[in-house]
Design a protein around this motif. Structure first.
Motif, PDB file in Angstrom:
ATOM      1  N   GLY A 145       2.850   1.096  -3.738  1.00  0.00           N
ATOM      2  CA  GLY A 145       1.975   1.105  -4.912  1.00  0.00           C
ATOM      3  C   GLY A 145       1.825   2.478  -5.558  1.00  0.00           C
ATOM      4  O   GLY A 145       2.059   2.624  -6.766  1.00  0.00           O
ATOM      5  N   PRO A 146       1.449   3.488  -4.792  1.00  0.00           N
ATOM      6  CA  PRO A 146       1.313   4.816  -5.392  1.00  0.00           C
ATOM      7  C   PRO A 146       2.640   5.373  -5.921  1.00  0.00           C
ATOM      8  O   PRO A 146       2.655   6.082  -6.933  1.00  0.00           O
ATOM      9  N   ASP A 163       3.867   6.539 -14.424  1.00  0.00           N
ATOM     10  CA  ASP A 163       3.279   7.718 -15.065  1.00  0.00           C
ATOM     11  C   ASP A 163       4.368   8.609 -15.660  1.00  0.00           C
ATOM     12  O   ASP A 163       4.238   9.103 -16.786  1.00  0.00           O
ATOM     13  N   SER A 171       0.821  -1.214   0.000  1.00  0.00           N
ATOM     14  CA  SER A 171       0.000   0.000   0.000  1.00  0.00           C
ATOM     15  C   SER A 171       0.852   1.260   0.000  1.00  0.00           C
ATOM     16  O   SER A 171       0.448   2.289  -0.539  1.00  0.00           O
ATOM     17  N   THR A 211       3.177   3.701  -9.228  1.00  0.00           N
ATOM     18  CA  THR A 211       2.283   4.319 -10.206  1.00  0.00           C
ATOM     19  C   THR A 211       2.862   5.647 -10.685  1.00  0.00           C
ATOM     20  O   THR A 211       2.836   5.946 -11.884  1.00  0.00           O
ATOM     21  N   GLY A 212       3.423   6.426  -9.762  1.00  0.00           N
ATOM     22  CA  GLY A 212       4.040   7.695 -10.127  1.00  0.00           C
ATOM     23  C   GLY A 212       5.224   7.519 -11.061  1.00  0.00           C
ATOM     24  O   GLY A 212       5.373   8.262 -12.037  1.00  0.00           O
TER      25      GLY A 212
END
Length: 70
Positions: free
Chosen positions: A29-30, A37, A26, A33-34
């Motif tokens: 994960g972000p 991106d 958790s 993703t960054g």
């Protein structure tokens, strides 16, 4: 690399494996993703970037294992 942020320390001890792993997912994960991106915005295929990150992570773990003698 700028704009990624920091990684908070775990709140679960490592011996609470399932909670520790879930918390790590958790938290990271972000961030992942960054990074994906950013790679995609730079023109890289998201799939290629993800595959490359998996390869680099496995290589890092392999290298770390060799350095620790096991």
């Amino acid at each position: 690399m700028t704009g990624i942020g920091s990684v908070p320390a775990p709140t679960h001890p490592a011996n609470e494996f399932l909670a520790y792993e879930a918390e790590c997912r958790s938290v990271l994960g972000p961030l992942l993703t960054g990074v994906l991106d950013m790679a995609e915005s730079a023109g890289w295929s998201r799939r290629t970037a993800a595959s490359t990150l998996m390869f680099l992570a496995a290589q890092h773990v392999s290298t770390a294992s060799e350095g620790s003698g096991g």
